[in-house]
Design a protein around this motif. Sequence first.
Motif, PDB file in Angstrom:
ATOM      1  N   VAL A   1      -4.423  -0.766  -3.275  1.00 47.15           N
ATOM      2  CA  VAL A   1      -4.445  -2.208  -3.029  1.00 47.15           C
ATOM      3  C   VAL A   1      -5.213  -2.550  -1.757  1.00 47.15           C
ATOM      4  O   VAL A   1      -5.736  -3.668  -1.611  1.00 47.15           O
ATOM      5  CB  VAL A   1      -3.000  -2.759  -2.973  1.00 47.15           C
ATOM      6  CG1 VAL A   1      -2.320  -2.381  -1.666  1.00 47.15           C
ATOM      7  CG2 VAL A   1      -2.989  -4.267  -3.158  1.00 47.15           C
ATOM      8  N   THR A   2      -5.328  -1.586  -0.841  1.00 43.91           N
ATOM      9  CA  THR A   2      -6.025  -1.862   0.423  1.00 43.91           C
ATOM     10  C   THR A   2      -7.512  -2.127   0.217  1.00 43.91           C
ATOM     11  O   THR A   2      -8.168  -2.701   1.087  1.00 43.91           O
ATOM     12  CB  THR A   2      -5.848  -0.690   1.399  1.00 43.91           C
ATOM     13  OG1 THR A   2      -6.348   0.505   0.780  1.00 43.91           O
ATOM     14  CG2 THR A   2      -4.394  -0.489   1.754  1.00 43.91           C
TER      15      THR A   2
ATOM     16  N   ALA B   1       0.819  -1.222   0.000  1.00 42.21           N
ATOM     17  CA  ALA B   1       0.000   0.000   0.000  1.00 42.21           C
ATOM     18  C   ALA B   1       0.845   1.260   0.000  1.00 42.21           C
ATOM     19  O   ALA B   1       0.384   2.327  -0.408  1.00 42.21           O
ATOM     20  CB  ALA B   1      -0.947  -0.009   1.202  1.00 42.21           C
ATOM     21  N   ARG B   2       2.108   1.138   0.457  1.00 45.45           N
ATOM     22  CA  ARG B   2       2.968   2.321   0.408  1.00 45.45           C
ATOM     23  C   ARG B   2       3.282   2.705  -1.039  1.00 45.45           C
ATOM     24  O   ARG B   2       3.502   3.871  -1.357  1.00 45.45           O
ATOM     25  CB  ARG B   2       4.265   2.069   1.169  1.00 45.45           C
ATOM     26  CG  ARG B   2       4.057   1.781   2.656  1.00 45.45           C
ATOM     27  CD  ARG B   2       5.379   1.767   3.415  1.00 45.45           C
ATOM     28  NE  ARG B   2       5.195   1.305   4.781  1.00 45.45           N
ATOM     29  CZ  ARG B   2       5.523   0.081   5.204  1.00 45.45           C
ATOM     30  NH1 ARG B   2       6.083  -0.761   4.370  1.00 45.45           N
ATOM     31  NH2 ARG B   2       5.327  -0.281   6.467  1.00 45.45           N
ATOM     32  N   ALA B   3       3.304   1.704  -1.919  1.00 47.73           N
ATOM     33  CA  ALA B   3       3.539   1.975  -3.340  1.00 47.73           C
ATOM     34  C   ALA B   3       2.245   2.330  -4.066  1.00 47.73           C
ATOM     35  O   ALA B   3       2.241   3.173  -4.963  1.00 47.73           O
ATOM     36  CB  ALA B   3       4.191   0.766  -4.002  1.00 47.73           C
TER      37      ALA B   3
ATOM     38  N   ILE C   1     -12.075 -11.623  -5.782  1.00 44.74           N
ATOM     39  CA  ILE C   1     -11.258 -10.643  -5.077  1.00 44.74           C
ATOM     40  C   ILE C   1      -9.880 -11.218  -4.772  1.00 44.74           C
ATOM     41  O   ILE C   1      -8.859 -10.525  -4.895  1.00 44.74           O
ATOM     42  CB  ILE C   1     -11.971 -10.193  -3.784  1.00 44.74           C
ATOM     43  CG1 ILE C   1     -13.299  -9.498  -4.116  1.00 44.74           C
ATOM     44  CG2 ILE C   1     -11.079  -9.231  -3.001  1.00 44.74           C
ATOM     45  CD1 ILE C   1     -14.113  -9.111  -2.915  1.00 44.74           C
ATOM     46  N   ARG C   2      -9.813 -12.508  -4.392  1.00 44.23           N
ATOM     47  CA  ARG C   2      -8.508 -13.107  -4.105  1.00 44.23           C
ATOM     48  C   ARG C   2      -7.635 -13.153  -5.360  1.00 44.23           C
ATOM     49  O   ARG C   2      -6.441 -12.877  -5.319  1.00 44.23           O
ATOM     50  CB  ARG C   2      -8.691 -14.506  -3.538  1.00 44.23           C
ATOM     51  CG  ARG C   2      -9.247 -14.495  -2.123  1.00 44.23           C
ATOM     52  CD  ARG C   2      -9.444 -15.898  -1.616  1.00 44.23           C
ATOM     53  NE  ARG C   2      -9.985 -15.882  -0.255  1.00 44.23           N
ATOM     54  CZ  ARG C   2     -10.253 -16.965   0.445  1.00 44.23           C
ATOM     55  NH1 ARG C   2     -10.035 -18.156  -0.076  1.00 44.23           N
ATOM     56  NH2 ARG C   2     -10.744 -16.864   1.662  1.00 44.23           N
ATOM     57  N   ARG C   3      -8.263 -13.477  -6.485  1.00 43.40           N
ATOM     58  CA  ARG C   3      -7.484 -13.497  -7.719  1.00 43.40           C
ATOM     59  C   ARG C   3      -6.992 -12.086  -8.053  1.00 43.40           C
ATOM     60  O   ARG C   3      -5.853 -11.892  -8.490  1.00 43.40           O
ATOM     61  CB  ARG C   3      -8.335 -14.057  -8.865  1.00 43.40           C
ATOM     62  CG  ARG C   3      -7.595 -14.109 -10.203  1.00 43.40           C
ATOM     63  CD  ARG C   3      -8.403 -14.882 -11.237  1.00 43.40           C
ATOM     64  NE  ARG C   3      -8.513 -16.296 -10.911  1.00 43.40           N
ATOM     65  CZ  ARG C   3      -7.568 -17.200 -11.183  1.00 43.40           C
ATOM     66  NH1 ARG C   3      -6.441 -16.837 -11.768  1.00 43.40           N
ATOM     67  NH2 ARG C   3      -7.752 -18.459 -10.854  1.00 43.40           N
ATOM     68  N   GLN C   4      -7.853 -11.095  -7.845  1.00 44.07           N
ATOM     69  CA  GLN C   4      -7.428  -9.716  -8.127  1.00 44.07           C
ATOM     70  C   GLN C   4      -6.326  -9.274  -7.179  1.00 44.07           C
ATOM     71  O   GLN C   4      -5.388  -8.580  -7.571  1.00 44.07           O
ATOM     72  CB  GLN C   4      -8.622  -8.760  -8.024  1.00 44.07           C
ATOM     73  CG  GLN C   4      -8.282  -7.340  -8.491  1.00 44.07           C
ATOM     74  CD  GLN C   4      -9.483  -6.415  -8.437  1.00 44.07           C
ATOM     75  OE1 GLN C   4     -10.574  -6.830  -8.084  1.00 44.07           O
ATOM     76  NE2 GLN C   4      -9.263  -5.166  -8.770  1.00 44.07           N
ATOM     77  N   LEU C   5      -6.412  -9.696  -5.892  1.00 40.71           N
ATOM     78  CA  LEU C   5      -5.362  -9.356  -4.934  1.00 40.71           C
ATOM     79  C   LEU C   5      -4.023  -9.959  -5.367  1.00 40.71           C
ATOM     80  O   LEU C   5      -2.990  -9.279  -5.338  1.00 40.71           O
ATOM     81  CB  LEU C   5      -5.751  -9.854  -3.535  1.00 40.71           C
ATOM     82  CG  LEU C   5      -4.706  -9.644  -2.436  1.00 40.71           C
ATOM     83  CD1 LEU C   5      -4.430  -8.159  -2.216  1.00 40.71           C
ATOM     84  CD2 LEU C   5      -5.153 -10.307  -1.133  1.00 40.71           C
ATOM     85  N   ALA C   6      -4.054 -11.218  -5.773  1.00 40.44           N
ATOM     86  CA  ALA C   6      -2.810 -11.851  -6.228  1.00 40.44           C
ATOM     87  C   ALA C   6      -2.236 -11.109  -7.431  1.00 40.44           C
ATOM     88  O   ALA C   6      -1.027 -10.861  -7.517  1.00 40.44           O
ATOM     89  CB  ALA C   6      -3.074 -13.315  -6.570  1.00 40.44           C
ATOM     90  N   LEU C   7      -3.115 -10.721  -8.371  1.00 38.66           N
ATOM     91  CA  LEU C   7      -2.654  -9.999  -9.556  1.00 38.66           C
ATOM     92  C   LEU C   7      -2.069  -8.642  -9.190  1.00 38.66           C
ATOM     93  O   LEU C   7      -1.006  -8.246  -9.677  1.00 38.66           O
ATOM     94  CB  LEU C   7      -3.824  -9.834 -10.533  1.00 38.66           C
ATOM     95  CG  LEU C   7      -3.531  -9.022 -11.804  1.00 38.66           C
ATOM     96  CD1 LEU C   7      -2.413  -9.681 -12.608  1.00 38.66           C
ATOM     97  CD2 LEU C   7      -4.792  -8.879 -12.647  1.00 38.66           C
ATOM     98  N   GLU C   8      -2.765  -7.909  -8.290  1.00 38.95           N
ATOM     99  CA  GLU C   8      -2.280  -6.579  -7.875  1.00 38.95           C
ATOM    100  C   GLU C   8      -0.921  -6.689  -7.190  1.00 38.95           C
ATOM    101  O   GLU C   8      -0.002  -5.901  -7.461  1.00 38.95           O
ATOM    102  CB  GLU C   8      -3.295  -5.918  -6.931  1.00 38.95           C
ATOM    103  CG  GLU C   8      -4.602  -5.504  -7.582  1.00 38.95           C
ATOM    104  CD  GLU C   8      -4.518  -4.129  -8.208  1.00 38.95           C
ATOM    105  OE1 GLU C   8      -3.411  -3.546  -8.204  1.00 38.95           O
ATOM    106  OE2 GLU C   8      -5.556  -3.647  -8.698  1.00 38.95           O
TER     107      GLU C   8
END
Length: 823
Positions: free
Chosen positions: A45-46, A39-41, A63-70
């Motif tokens: 992402v939060t 999140a600092r970058a 959402i989990r797939r998007q989190l992994a991608l992000e």
Amino acid sequence: MRAFSSDGQEALLSAITVCGADPESPAWRDLARVVDTAARANPAVTRLWPPNATGERPVEAVIRRQLALELCTLAAHDTATRDALAAWLHRHPGPARTPPDPTAAETSNVIRGDSVLHGPTVQARDINGGVHFHPPAPAPASNHPVPRQLPPVAARFIGREADRQGLNLLRAGRPAHAAQVLVVSGLAGVGKTTLATHWLYEHADSFPDGQLYADLGGRATDGEPGPTSPAVVLEAFLVALGASSVPAGIAQRSALWRSMTSGLRLAVLLDSAFTAAQVRPLLIGAPTGLTVVTSRTNLTGLRVDGASVHRLEGLSAESAVELLAIGGGTRVAREPAAAREVVRLCGRLPLTVALASAQLALRPHRSVSALAESLSLGQGAVDGLRVDGEAVMRTALDLSYEILPDESRALYRRMGLLPADRHDLSLLTALAADAEGAHDTGHATRDTGYASDTAVHALVEANLLEETGPTTYRFHDLVRPHARRLGEELEDAGRQERTLRCFVDWCLVSAAAAEHILTPSHRLPGHDLPAGAVSPAPLDGPEDALAWLDTYRNGLMGAVRHSAEVGWDLSCWRLTDLMWPLFLRLRPSAMGIEAHRLGLDAARRSGSRQGEGRMLTSGAIGLRNAGRYPEAADWYRQALELATADRDVRQQAQALSGLGHVGLLDHQLDDARDHFEHALRLRESIGYRRGAALSRRRLGETALAADDLATATEHLRRAGTELDALGETYEATRVLALLGHVLDRAGDSTGGVGLLRECLTRFRAGDARSEHWEARCLEWLGEAAESRGDHAESIRHYEAARELLRRLSPEDAQRLDDRLRQP
């Protein structure tokens, strides 16, 4: 720096899925720290954490797939994220990366039911010959390109940094499981579409699946101006995304739209929306997409769908001048004052400022001053700035007006007739009056239907009316002339008169309520206002009353001017008299002088000698405060002659006291003392205790001017005691402040400074609130600090006093400026 491969993304997804089964596990807590690092970058992402907040399995997976991608995408260009992610995967590998158990060799070639495999995999006991891996055949190319429908943006985009950051914060703060809807609302011409488009271009990389655009304010199916049907928009969107066929019904189209956009990272700009109902079928259902809506209304109904609203205001003055300079060039720099006036007349709206800039570009020899003069005439920028001969701002405001409910249109027109820049909710209620048969001293009956909360809310919702406080409203500078034009064109002469009569009556009863709270002793006997159907503004105590006078001072003055213009003489001088607390506490000298000149003429026309005397003595105070001593003395002498002829002892004493004050300010101390002593005798003869105490205060000031500090102390102590006993908080505090200054001058610095600090607190709030006397106390505290050698504190007090006096008394502010320049 290398990104994680597609296999790495799948491994990360597997690990997230496994550890997510136990949100209390160390792996899950460690993953939260990884998200914090990422999140600092990129704070956005939060929004994806925690990915299982909803408890809905299909949504969790997306959402989990998007989190992994992000996280993997961030790791490609942010070292901290990459290191944190690699360390986490090392500590908490997913099932596919779990090291085999060396003691279980006999089962090492077994694929269990809970295994997760990634990439090419071979399971065999014996292999003879070579093993060849062939990449999968590529997916057939789509016949439809990724839609990129956003309108082009202007080459120069000026200002709006704060608004862009505001949209960023709204986007980052959304719940991870919810679809994102942002509404950008504001007045016509404020630049909603430009901002939304520019902002979406800035974030284009976040929406690789495309950007769709629709103008919802285009034309209806019959070709007439009006809202575009959501069914028409859905058809275009579905075709753009590659739908082979489009259902006929809007419900079916909306369902297909949600299905096709599920999981897509898609941005949609819905421009110029009319209502929430028009937008709702077009919303993306998945949290991976973003819908931005622009509208002249706030679309409050979309809040139930989770929408966030960002209201767009005009440009800053600096940005507006910069925009004007695009066409005006060096002329803008040469005439900075005229340039600021042009952008003010344009309401600092990008549309009107850009049109003004274009006029300068087309006429290179025209000065900015000439443009400012032109825009100040007639309807100003509303009618004066045109594209292809059409007054675009007027057309836009006409459209906003036409879609209002009937009662809101009526209220809009009537508000436009008023000579006021602020509107109180009680005034808006009073404007519903059916003033048939109203006359100068009468009051209208009320029909609250027109000024219902619904009518006011519709104007606020349409951004035609701005709410500046709990019950306070104002028109934008460009909306006000539009409302006035409609009021003058569409309201007949009788309705216009009744509306203005209702406004003046409201000013009278509200000012009377403020006078009763702030200066009850000033009430004029025999001139109580009749109880009528116009309700005053609700005022809760002295601070509220003084704040009300300050907020509505221009409207009150507008009522005085209108009454003088149409011959409502009683209303003219009575309202001026009732505004006395405003002139006493806030010291608007120019306004006070103008009001009393109009009031004096009105009182003389109406034959009211009592009104004439009040206007002369009160008006002379304004002239005196403005430093116009000869004219003030002349008004006091006229008042003295009138009071003597009428044998009005109280008014004689008032005029004598005024003459004494002019003498004091003009350093004619003997004359001042004689006038004050004469006034004291007259006031004591009729038992006027308050007046006698005020005369002693003036005698104390005269003794102070003569440096007779002992006599000054005696007069001021006695005056303060008497005023305090009478409950005259404001006057008693003024006397106490003077006494503190005298004691400090007499060498009692501790006692004097203590009194001054006590009075400073009183003047800042409560019954005695007065910015003028707050400034005087600060200046005297500065003198006290200077006399004891505390240079830093003296400067601090002088500067604070100067800031107050810049608005109240520019001459006194200049005097303090000169004092601060001295070494």
